[in-house]
Motif scaffolding. Structure first.
Motif, mmCIF file in Angstrom:
data_model
loop_
_atom_site.group_PDB
_atom_site.id
_atom_site.type_symbol
_atom_site.label_atom_id
_atom_site.label_comp_id
_atom_site.label_asym_id
_atom_site.label_seq_id
_atom_site.Cartn_x
_atom_site.Cartn_y
_atom_site.Cartn_z
ATOM 1 N N UNK A 53 -35.894 29.087 -0.763
ATOM 2 C CA UNK A 53 -37.223 28.907 -1.722
ATOM 3 C C UNK A 53 -36.452 29.015 -3.069
ATOM 4 N N UNK A 54 -35.483 29.738 -3.367
ATOM 5 C CA UNK A 54 -34.993 30.247 -4.623
ATOM 6 C C UNK A 54 -34.101 28.841 -4.970
ATOM 7 N N UNK A 55 -33.355 28.256 -4.022
ATOM 8 C CA UNK A 55 -32.586 27.234 -4.424
ATOM 9 C C UNK A 55 -33.398 25.772 -4.247
ATOM 10 N N UNK A 56 -34.482 26.074 -4.139
ATOM 11 C CA UNK A 56 -35.299 24.674 -4.240
ATOM 12 C C UNK A 56 -35.988 24.878 -5.501
ATOM 13 N N UNK A 57 -36.006 25.863 -6.256
ATOM 14 C CA UNK A 57 -36.871 25.764 -7.347
ATOM 15 C C UNK A 57 -38.269 26.226 -7.077
ATOM 16 N N UNK A 58 -38.331 27.064 -6.027
ATOM 17 C CA UNK A 58 -39.634 27.536 -5.541
ATOM 18 C C UNK A 58 -39.580 29.102 -5.222
ATOM 19 N N UNK A 59 -39.222 29.850 -6.100
ATOM 20 C CA UNK A 59 -39.379 31.265 -5.922
ATOM 21 C C UNK A 59 -40.545 31.891 -5.536
ATOM 22 N N UNK A 60 -40.204 33.010 -4.479
ATOM 23 C CA UNK A 60 -41.334 33.562 -3.693
ATOM 24 C C UNK A 60 -41.640 34.723 -4.669
ATOM 25 N N UNK A 61 -42.967 35.194 -4.366
ATOM 26 C CA UNK A 61 -43.504 36.293 -5.209
ATOM 27 C C UNK A 61 -42.703 37.407 -5.078
ATOM 28 N N UNK A 62 -42.456 38.448 -6.055
ATOM 29 C CA UNK A 62 -41.761 39.603 -6.148
ATOM 30 C C UNK A 62 -42.613 40.596 -5.296
ATOM 31 N N UNK A 113 -29.595 26.244 1.191
ATOM 32 C CA UNK A 113 -29.931 25.587 -0.051
ATOM 33 C C UNK A 113 -31.055 24.778 -0.194
ATOM 34 N N UNK A 114 -31.976 25.124 1.146
ATOM 35 C CA UNK A 114 -33.370 24.382 1.154
ATOM 36 C C UNK A 114 -33.424 23.034 1.830
ATOM 37 N N UNK A 115 -32.359 22.845 2.760
ATOM 38 C CA UNK A 115 -32.226 21.667 3.626
ATOM 39 C C UNK A 115 -33.114 21.941 4.782
ATOM 40 N N UNK A 156 -43.890 13.284 10.003
ATOM 41 C CA UNK A 156 -43.353 13.275 8.842
ATOM 42 C C UNK A 156 -41.943 13.910 8.760
ATOM 43 N N UNK A 157 -40.891 13.129 8.231
ATOM 44 C CA UNK A 157 -39.549 13.618 8.407
ATOM 45 C C UNK A 157 -39.209 13.920 6.847
ATOM 46 N N UNK A 158 -38.753 15.309 6.650
ATOM 47 C CA UNK A 158 -38.282 15.836 5.239
ATOM 48 C C UNK A 158 -36.676 16.313 5.205
ATOM 49 N N UNK A 159 -36.095 15.972 4.244
ATOM 50 C CA UNK A 159 -34.790 16.515 4.013
ATOM 51 C C UNK A 159 -34.855 17.808 3.508
ATOM 52 N N UNK A 160 -35.771 18.331 2.706
ATOM 53 C CA UNK A 160 -35.646 19.694 1.839
ATOM 54 C C UNK A 160 -36.914 20.090 2.068
ATOM 55 N N UNK A 161 -36.914 21.543 1.741
ATOM 56 C CA UNK A 161 -38.101 22.303 1.514
ATOM 57 C C UNK A 161 -38.969 21.943 0.321
ATOM 58 N N UNK A 162 -38.543 21.370 -0.428
ATOM 59 C CA UNK A 162 -39.339 20.713 -1.802
ATOM 60 C C UNK A 162 -39.923 19.416 -1.230
ATOM 61 N N UNK A 163 -39.531 18.864 -0.480
ATOM 62 C CA UNK A 163 -40.230 17.460 -0.171
ATOM 63 C C UNK A 163 -41.460 18.005 0.685
ATOM 64 N N UNK A 174 -38.491 16.407 -7.567
ATOM 65 C CA UNK A 174 -37.289 16.527 -6.548
ATOM 66 C C UNK A 174 -37.306 14.927 -6.012
ATOM 67 N N UNK A 175 -36.035 14.694 -5.599
ATOM 68 C CA UNK A 175 -35.809 13.186 -5.250
ATOM 69 C C UNK A 175 -35.889 13.332 -3.708
ATOM 70 N N UNK A 176 -36.448 14.164 -3.073
ATOM 71 C CA UNK A 176 -36.582 14.276 -1.680
ATOM 72 C C UNK A 176 -37.711 13.410 -1.394
ATOM 73 N N UNK A 177 -37.914 12.566 -0.439
ATOM 74 C CA UNK A 177 -39.090 11.635 0.004
ATOM 75 C C UNK A 177 -39.434 11.912 1.714
ATOM 76 N N UNK A 178 -40.758 12.255 1.906
ATOM 77 C CA UNK A 178 -41.332 12.270 3.146
ATOM 78 C C UNK A 178 -41.592 11.067 3.683
ATOM 79 N N UNK A 179 -41.327 10.913 4.792
ATOM 80 C CA UNK A 179 -41.502 9.600 5.379
ATOM 81 C C UNK A 179 -42.435 9.694 6.572
ATOM 82 N N UNK A 180 -43.884 9.369 6.312
ATOM 83 C CA UNK A 180 -44.836 9.537 7.364
ATOM 84 C C UNK A 180 -44.882 8.401 8.421
#
Length: 515
Positions: A53-62, A113-115, A156-163, A174-180
């Motif tokens: 989450x941190x490396x995907x730009x989606x930090x979790x709550x503290x 790294x979020x992959x 849905x195929x995703x490459x990263x958590x951001x996707x 994010x440059x990740x694309x989900x393909x349904x």
């Protein structure tokens, strides 16, 4: 919103159960806890989820995050819950679509790294999700083709958590694309069962009787034992058996692919060729039947289901390993009991055993010089116990091909394509005859139906069988197996009723007995 919910799948063998993944924020001491009977690999997900989450730009709550895997009484194993845990945890604070989360099943492991990384068992997990009524499944991009083999599910195929987060409505750069909705890949030509396999029956010279017995075994789905010296062609014959078997139907092909997926093998299409497994003679019982202390891995028996299990040098296997085959041969499945789980795996295979006549392989061989003591020979052959041999339908004795046999008989007349056509025709006759019964192949028919059913042989036809049973040359189980083989002989010949010749041929294939 302080509560996030989504879905994952817990696999026990090929069976899967939906697991609701709940994440909640509270003002207690900051921490990240996973509850719900998780194993060690799953308990370590907290660190993978934090870093991903941190490396995907989606930090979790503290604040304190508690993740519950429900039902709590169901054991959960592996890293395939990572994505669902991360999404549920992120949904406690970030504006994700709750309807999308509630309708989607997540399968996959997270890298730091979020992959999204592939995990074993994606195909049976997607099947379990579909059976539970879920119609959208998010998987790692590498598993997209495998998951798309299941009809009626949006994959849905995703490459990263951001996707994944973007798929659920979160606006994030994010440059990740989900393909349904990936279409099911077409079967490869070499997997459709129509082309000739690499190994052809025409390569075998001077063993026409053995080829005929192999065709009978394929026609009825019978188990086969080949005994003979090294160089007689036992392995060549066994490896050509899958090529003459009918192509797998949709259900069996999906089951075979599911077992391969659970074993960690990459699956990107439905192969129609029956599987072929040939474990080494040093294989352990656990590797043969399957198991594992923490997670279940299919053994050779399950991987061979729908195809052929070949045990070369059967006399070298441990007696315990060979006897472990007895229950699966009768039941068509294998039950695995461990401290943390119980699972049932398919085990409907054709068993092919190959053995030498003695440890050195020269006993009874023309021109051979056997130096094995008689006690060693008895001990060697004794590895194949009576109860196991009683479950073998065809016992074939092979000898080495001589130069005279090779020149007198000329080129081989039977090819794999010809044999496959004969086997397919025989199986069609058997299926038509058994249309109103629960069976489809002769090897599966119950003994009671064979002996007392509407197509039971007349007394004069079964007279040789009755005589063999009377003098103790056959057990009642062996009696029934001879009848099954006799029906396969009749199906290959195109006959609708058994004849004395069919029973005589089956008796010879089982015990070498003449009428």
């Amino acid at each position: 919103m302080s509560l996030g919910r989504t879905w994952a799948v817990s696999l026990t063998g090929l069976a899967g159960d939906l697991v609701e993944v709940e994440a909640d924020l509270s003002n207690q001491t900051p921490a990240f806890r996973i509850v719900g009977l998780a194993d060690r690999a799953l308990a370590e997900a907290q660190q993978r989820v934090h870093n991903a989450c941190q490396n995907s730009g989606l930090p979790l709550s503290r604040r304190r995050v508690t993740v519950n895997l429900s039902p709590a009484s169901l054991p959960k194993q592996g890293a395939g819950f990572d994505v669902a845990i991360a999404v549920a945890a992120l949904a406690t604070e970030l504006p994700m679509d709750p309807t999308s989360l509630a309708d989607t099943v997540h399968i996959g492991e997270l890298g730091l790294d979020g992959r999204l990384r592939p995990v074993p068992g994606v195909l049976p997990a997607v099947i379990a999700a579909a059976r539970a009524g879920k119609r959208t499944v998010i998987v790692p991009e590498a598993c997209r083709a495998e998951a798309a083999l299941v009809d009626g599910v949006r994959v849905v195929g995703c490459r990263t958590l951001a996707g994944v987060a973007r798929w659920h409505g979160l606006e994030i750069d994010s440059d990740d694309e989900a393909v349904p909705e990936v279409p099911v890949p077409a079967d490869d030509g070499e997997h459709d069962g129509d082309g000739l396999p690499v190994d052809d029956l025409s390569d075998i010279r001077g063993q026409e009787e053995a080829i005929d017995a192999l065709v009978v075994a394929a026609a009825g789905g019978h188990h086969l034992l080949m005994s003979g010296p090294p160089g007689a062609g036992k392995t060549m014959l066994a490896r050509r058996l899958p090529g003459i078997l009918p192509p797998l139907d949709d259900e069996t092909a999906l089951q075979v692919a599911s077992v391969r997926s659970l074993s960690g093998t990459v699956v990107d299409s439905l192969s129609r060729v029956p599987p072929f497994e040939a474990p080494h003679h040093s294989v352990s019982v656990a590797a043969l039947v399957g198991g594992g202390s923490r997670s279940l891995r299919p053994g050779a028996i399950a991987r061979a289901s729908g195809g052929v299990l070949f045990l070369d040098e059967a006399g070298e296997y441990s007696a315990h390993a060979l006897d472990s085959l007895r229950q699966p041969l009768e039941a068509g499945s294998i039950d695995i009991h461990r401290a943390g789980f119980r699972a049932t795996l398919p085990a409907r295979f054709q068993l092919v055993l190959a053995t030498n006549p003695c440890p050195c392989g020269q006993y009874g061989v023309r021109g051979g010089n056997c130096s094995c003591p008689s006690l060693a020979i008895r001990r060697y052959l004794g590895r194949l116990s009576g109860p196991l041999l009683d479950r073998i339908d065809i016992e074939l004795s092979l000898s080495r091909v001589s130069l005279a046999d090779l020149t007198a008989r000329g080129p081989a007349q039977t090819t794999t394509a010809t044999a496959r056509e004969h086997v397919a025709a025989a199986r069609s006759r058997a299926a038509l005859r058994l249309a109103k019964t629960p069976w489809r192949t002769n090897a599966a028919v119950s003994g009671a139906w064979l002996r007392d059913g509407p197509l039971a042989p007349e007394p004069r036809v079964r007279a040789p069988l009755d005589a063999a049973l009377q003098r103790g040359a056959l057990t009642l189980r062996g009696y029934d197996r001879v009848l099954r083989v006799a029906w396969s002989v009749a199906d290959l010949a195109g006959r609708e009723r058994l004849t004395a010749g069919d029973v005589g041929r089956a008796l010879f294939l089982k015990k070498g007995l003449q009428q």
